[in-house]
Write an enzyme that holds these catalytic residues in place. Structure first.
Site, mmCIF file in Angstrom:
data_model
loop_
_atom_site.group_PDB
_atom_site.id
_atom_site.type_symbol
_atom_site.label_atom_id
_atom_site.label_comp_id
_atom_site.label_asym_id
_atom_site.label_seq_id
_atom_site.Cartn_x
_atom_site.Cartn_y
_atom_site.Cartn_z
ATOM 1 N N SER A 172 0.796 -1.344 0.014
ATOM 2 C CA SER A 172 0.000 -0.149 0.061
ATOM 3 C C SER A 172 0.904 1.345 0.135
ATOM 4 C CB SER A 172 -0.880 0.087 1.351
ATOM 5 O OG SER A 172 -2.098 -0.998 0.984
ATOM 6 N N LYS A 174 3.213 6.644 4.886
ATOM 7 C CA LYS A 174 2.256 5.887 4.359
ATOM 8 C C LYS A 174 2.833 4.542 4.747
ATOM 9 C CE LYS A 174 -1.329 4.206 2.529
ATOM 10 N NZ LYS A 174 -1.319 3.051 3.502
ATOM 11 N N THR A 175 2.013 3.681 5.162
ATOM 12 C CA THR A 175 2.059 2.093 5.484
ATOM 13 C C THR A 175 1.813 1.472 4.483
ATOM 14 O OG1 THR A 175 -0.048 2.032 6.393
ATOM 15 C CG2 THR A 175 1.434 2.476 7.993
ATOM 16 N N GLY A 176 2.430 0.186 4.367
ATOM 17 C CA GLY A 176 2.352 -0.798 3.558
ATOM 18 C C GLY A 176 2.305 -2.292 4.119
#
Length: 268
Positions: free
Chosen positions: A80, A218-220
């Site tokens: 993501s 932003k995480t993923g």
């Protein structure tokens, strides 16, 4: 005051950590040799129990700190974190008009409760709503998406995994160092997008604000890998980062914020 002094000291140079997992690059070794003021960023405690890497770049000084260089240069699926370029491309080509454009939930119950409702581009970024960005990717189309991914030199540029799947543990892969290169260009607003497009995406990435700093991120997460990428604006300086671990995105985010706080980059 202690945190502010630490940031000033780090501005002299982002330093070198000598740890068992760390391999010093020729570039960093040269920088260390030519600079008498070498500071260390302590990360060993934060990575206890985790196999991972951390990359931090002082944009103004052009200095880069790397923990676990081998992994820092290893490509994995962006998961993501790809919502960042996806949003940039979607806005640029008109697949969405702005951060407030609503897409209606299709009624399919998904594993994360907050996904099971209508979302905007902005709320889809903040809540990492996969279905919203998959629908936008389909609207962008494979040919246009490929053109932009190649224009950005984003990772291995491989979209063969399918227009709404390629970034999700499929074909597209990118390294933490490449993520930092990409995020640095976004922070500097030098990517090949309209200025208002870049500023909209940056605004959607805001994670925390303090008296002297703004944290963008932003995480993923997928296939056992956790990401947290972004940058920190503090006292007129910018530090870009990427964390990649065997673990969850929540772990990667926690590790990153602990490092930034412990080393005086931001006071919480």
């Amino acid at each position: 005051m202690k945190g502010i002094k630490n940031v000033a000291a780090f501005a002299v140079m982002i330093g070198i950590v000598t740890l068992g997992m760390y391999v010093e690059s020729p570039r960093l070794a040269k920088a260390k040799k030519n600079d008498q003021h070498v500071m260390k960023v302590e990360v060993e405690e934060e990575f206890a129990g985790y196999n991972g890497t951390f990359v931090l770049r002082d944009v103004k000084k052009g200095k880069t700190f790397v923990y676990n260089e081998e992994r820092a240069n290893k490509r994995t699926a962006p998961e993501s974190t790809f919502k960042i370029p996806n949003a940039l491309i979607g806005l640029q080509v008109g697949a969405v008009d702005d951060e407030y454009e609503i897409k209606e939930w299709d009624g399919v119950e998904r594993e994360i409760p907050v996904w099971n409702q209508d979302h905007t581009l902005g709320s889809g970024m903040r809540n990492s709503v996969v279905w919203y960005y998959q629908e936008m990717a389909r609207d962008i189309g494979e040919a246009t998406m490929k053109e932009w991914i190649e224009k950005l030199s984003y990772g291995n540029e491989d979209l063969s995994g399918g227009i709404d799947q390629f970034w999700l543990s499929r074909s597209l892969k990118i390294s933490p160092v490449e993520e930092v290169d990409f995020i640095e260009q976004l922070s500097n607003e030098t990517l090949p997008f309209d200025l208002d497009v870049m500023r909209t995406v940056k605004r959607m990435m805001v994670q925390a604000e303090g008296k002297d700093y703004t944290l963008y991120g932003k995480t993923g997460q997928g296939s056992g890998i956790g990401w947290y990428v972004g940058y920190l604006d503090v006292n007129g300086k910018t530090y870009v980062f990427a964390t990649n671990i065997d673990g969850t995105s929540a772990d990667a985010k926690r590790i990153t914020r602990n490092i930034l706080t412990k080393n005086g980059f931001m006071n919480e």
